[in-house]
Scaffold this active site. Structure first.
Site, short mmCIF file in Angstrom:
data_model
loop_
_atom_site.label_atom_id
_atom_site.label_comp_id
_atom_site.label_asym_id
_atom_site.label_seq_id
_atom_site.Cartn_x
_atom_site.Cartn_y
_atom_site.Cartn_z
CD GLN A 219 -2.76 -1.17 2.50
OE1 GLN A 219 -2.95 -2.23 3.08
NE2 GLN A 219 -3.30 -0.04 2.94
NE ARG A 366 -13.17 0.32 4.36
CZ ARG A 366 -13.88 -0.23 3.40
NH1 ARG A 366 -14.11 -1.52 3.42
NH2 ARG A 366 -14.35 0.48 2.43
CB CYS A 367 -8.80 2.04 11.54
SG CYS A 367 -8.37 2.86 13.06
CD GLU A 735 -9.78 5.60 8.14
OE1 GLU A 735 -9.43 6.38 9.01
OE2 GLU A 735 -8.98 4.93 7.48
#
Ligand code: CDP
Length: 782
Positions: A219, A366-367, A735
């Site tokens: 990523q 996802r945070c 997110e």
């Protein structure tokens, strides 16, 4: 040009335009599709013990397996100075292959290189490792006692990793003491795992120029290149990192894993390309887990429900190495957002992290770095307070919301919230779901003994790391970048330092360029993930792409527009001051008939530019002046079966405010995906360890991923409060659903059970936990 650009239009930057934005771009291949002549496969030997001394490793049998070319161990790597890997936030380091002892079950112990995947697996199976089991520390509370020291390699002879705190400790204690009402609750946000559908993998080889070609599920490809240069000593220009299409990431593909390092070492040592692609079990047992925060939440309030103070003390389980992928100055991420959407006059938060014999990680699933834990703590806390006060949970929130006119709002824990209209978002949700009718229905059902629950979460997020004065990874400041080139025919390419894993940057980045320059988005190609071509950036995680790279794209496009203005003046045969940008083209001021389009200017930039510099391109490195603060109101409606404990999510409404929406279809897709993950975390998912340190959720039969059969129907809506500091007013959104939804689900279940006196249930809220809560219920105290 100022980064404090004026906010853009309110809804759908490119949706105003005629073009259909539903087009798709992408590289069209994944790491596991790659094949190179002479490629070898890597399999890792993993420990069956969670904590054990390694007495000996015998590779003789493995070397006899047909096709096996080499086996390396931790000692080999140590001799080459590659035994340990720095973790991303720089507080700890991690063994690449076990040296002296193993610290968690499934830890990497040896690497086997072979002609085929099967031969590598066969070889790994017969590597003989002589283990001597050691006492296991399976939870952070046992770890605290320091009876078993897990990391004698560290200078600090304790299992304690760090203490972090923010806010006014004494002031908060005093305010809590003097508050007429007070609640306290321990909540555990369980260990869970992002479980992307494509696990992690890479192919490494040295090309004929001796350059490392590294295709990897990353990523953050630029950060990988820099980290690899620093760790291996290979000059950074001799490293080419390519991150192709990714089958999901969710934070799991941010850290650098031992398999990657072993593949590079194997390619160097054997002189052939090496592929490593992990199995599902390897992914679930050894790569970055998420959460595992035990939070003691206390809230003080007046009798009429005005919050007076918040205190949260957290014990965090970080596993065997502190491999949390957090910015350097934030060992507990941005947990300070724990005051949420409310006007707490004073607050204090602290986190103490400990080593245990579990897989390392603590990644931002996802945070935006521990925001999910913080959001859960405050949103559950507000419900418990509402219960204590006998005030409706919605009304309590409304009384304590930060008001529209209070923005920019300085929170008690040091954030400056950029914008929001929490009352409007809440009212939109209440109206859309029919809250008053639901309350009536619930009262009727309760009278009949039926268990119906309504759960609300009115969360505030903080995304877009970040202002470089606060945020860095390994010392690299967290800006992001965009480069745009417009070709002679008006087609173009935009490259950024971010890397989509399915979020649709290919669509939305093209839309931003198209909107800013009046071009056709279908003719703007988007390219990310190649360190040879993309400008340097910190990558995609923590919903930072739109706040950072999205802004950089708009600013780079505006630079192009300024250059285009000069060429427009030349073409229109007037001075530059007489040209204005109107309706997606330049026109002579006051003469609407005399216009020139960007497409025409693009051609002229290469064929008839007058005295202007040829070409039409620009680069922009964007350092955001602040984070963006998306928010939302989520409402879950559940029915609970008294006899079986089964929970049925009857309705779920998500009203999100992420500022200017670039593409409503993509945003809706992001919300749907994130809600499905939030639903899974709330009801199904936990990486469990038994007291001996054995991982009990090693595959998808034990670690559950919801299918369309379990997943509720999602209802969505939005309000739009643009960010005042983002060039197009957009905030991140990816997110929000994962951050905001777990509390809504749990609040709904606890609300359903509240007539029985149930006050809290830890996630995952499984059927048996609910059934037990009903069985043990003593009834609401009089
Ligand atoms: O960093 P990441 O891409 O995961 O998250 P994001 O910035 O929240 O963006 C997720 C996707 O939603 C991207 O394609 C964004 O461009 C899109 N988006 C949008 O269309 N409008 C917004 N206000 C925010 C995001």
């Amino acid at each position: 040009m100022s980064t404090q650009a004026k906010a853009g239009p309110a809804v759908g930057v490119a949706m105003k335009r005629k073009e259909d934005p539903r087009f798709i771009q992408g590289k069209g291949h994944y790491v596991d599709d790659l094949s190179f002549p002479g490629m070898l496969y890597l399999a890792l030997v993993r420990s069956p013990y969670p904590h054990a001394a390694i007495k000996a490793i015998d590779i003789a049998e493995a070397m006899k397996v047909p096709g096996v070319k080499a086996v390396i161990t931790g000692k080999d790597l140590e001799a080459a100075g590659l035994g340990w890997l720095p973790t991303f936030h720089g507080f700890d380091k991690q063994m690449v292959l076990a040296i002296g002892k193993v610290l968690f079950q499934y830890q990497e112990v040896a690497a086997v290189f072979a002609e085929s995947r099967e031969a590598a697996a066969d070889g790994a199976e017969v590597v003989q490792v002589d283990y001597e089991p050691l006492p296991v520390v399976a939870d952070p509370f046992t770890s605290k006692t320091d009876q078993v020291l897990l990391r004698p390699d560290r200078e600090q002879k304790t299992n304690h990793i760090f203490h972090w705190e923010v806010g006014d400790r004494d002031g908060t204690a005093r305010a809590l003491e003097s508050s007429p009402k007070r609640i306290s609750q321990r909540m555990w946000f369980q260990r869970c795992h992002p479980a992307p559908l494509e696990p992690c993998g890479c192919v490494a080889f040295f090309d004929t120029m001796g350059r490392l070609q590294f295709h990897v599920t990353s990523q953050a490809p630029h950060v990988y290149r820099t980290a690899l240069a620093l760790v291996t000593g290979i000059p950074e220009d001799k490293i080419h990192v390519v991150s192709p299409d990714l089958g999901g990431g969710f934070g799991n593909k941010v850290p650098v894993y031992p398999g990657y390092v072993c593949a590079i070492v194997g390619a160097l040592k054997i002189g052939r390309p090496v592929k490593w692609v992990e199995t599902r079990t390897e992914n679930l047992t050894s790569t970055g887990f998420a959460r595992d925060y035990h939070m003691d939440v206390e809230i003080g309030a007046t009798e009429d429900g005005r919050v007076t103070a918040l205190r949260v003390a957290t014990t965090a389980d970080h596993g065997a190495f502190d491999a949390a992928a957090d910015p350097s100055k934030y060992p507990a991420g941005i947990f300070g957002i724990v005051t949420g959407s409310y006007t707490f006059p004073v607050a204090h938060a602290e986190v103490d992290a400990y080593f245990t014999n579990k897989a390392p990680g603590g990644i931002a699933y996802r945070c935006s770095f521990r925001v999910t834990e913080a959001s859960f703590a405050i949103e559950r806390g507000m419900d418990i307070l509402a219960d204590e006060l006998g005030i409706d949970a919605v009304e309590l929130r409304r009384r304590n919301f930060i008001k529209k006119e209070q923005f920019p709002y300085p929170s008690a824990l040091g954030f400056t919230y950029d914008s929001g209209d929490y009352h409007k978002t809440l009212d939109t949700a209440l109206e859309k779901i029919g809250y008053a009718a639901l309350l009536k229905e619930q009262a009727e059902k309760r009278a009949k003994g039926e268990l119906m629950g309504i759960g609300v979460s009115t969360f505030t997020e903080v995304v877009g790391a970040g202002p470089s004065k606060h945020f860095d990874i390994l010392g690299i400041k967290m800006f992001d970048s965009a480069e745009i080139r417009i070709h002679p025919t008006g087609a173009g390419i935009v490259r950024t330092g971010t890397k989509s894993q399915g979020q649709g940057h290919e669509t939305t980045w093209a839309q931003i360029v198209a909107e800013e320059l009046g071009l056709d988005p279908q003719m703007i190609m988007v390219e990310e993930g190649d360190t040879d071509t993309a400008p340097y950036g910190l990558g995609t995680y923590a919903s930072r792409s739109t706040p950072t790279a999205g802004a950089a794209i708009a600013m780079a496009a505006r630079r192009i527009r300024e250059k285009a203005r000069k060429i427009a003046a030349h073409l229109l045969e007037v001075g530059e001051a007489d040209v204005e940008w109107k309706d997606y083209r330049f026109q002579v001021k006051g003469v609407p008939a005399k216009t020139v389009t960007m497409k025409e200017i693009a051609f002229a930039a290469y064929t008839n530019m007058g005295r202007n510099e040829p070409g039409l391109e620009a680069t922009y490195y964007y350092d955001p002046p602040n984070m963006t603060y998306p928010n939302g109101t989520y409402i879950a409606v559940v029915d609970v079966d008294r006899e079986t404990g089964e929970v049925k999510v009857r309705r779920f409404l998500a009203v999100d405010d992420c500022g200017t929406i670039i593409n409503p279809i993509i945003v809706e897709g992001q919300i749907h995906g994130g809600l499905t993950e939030g639903f899974a975390i709330a009801f199904m998912q936990e990486i469990q360890y038994d007291s001996d340190g054995n991982n009990l959720n090693t595959n998808f039969t034990d670690y559950l991923v919801p299918t369309s059969l379990e997943t509720p129907h999602w209802e969505t809506a939005s309000t739009v409060t643009p960010s005042p500091h983002h060039p197009i007013g957009a905030k991140g959104v990816g997110e929000s659903p994962n951050v905001g939804s777990p509390a809504a689900f749990v609040n709904a279940v606890v609300d359903a059970l509240s007539p029985l006196g149930v006050r809290h249930i830890d996630m995952p809220v499984t059927r048996d936990k609910v059934w037990r809560a009903i069985r043990d219920a003593k009834g609401r105290p009089a």
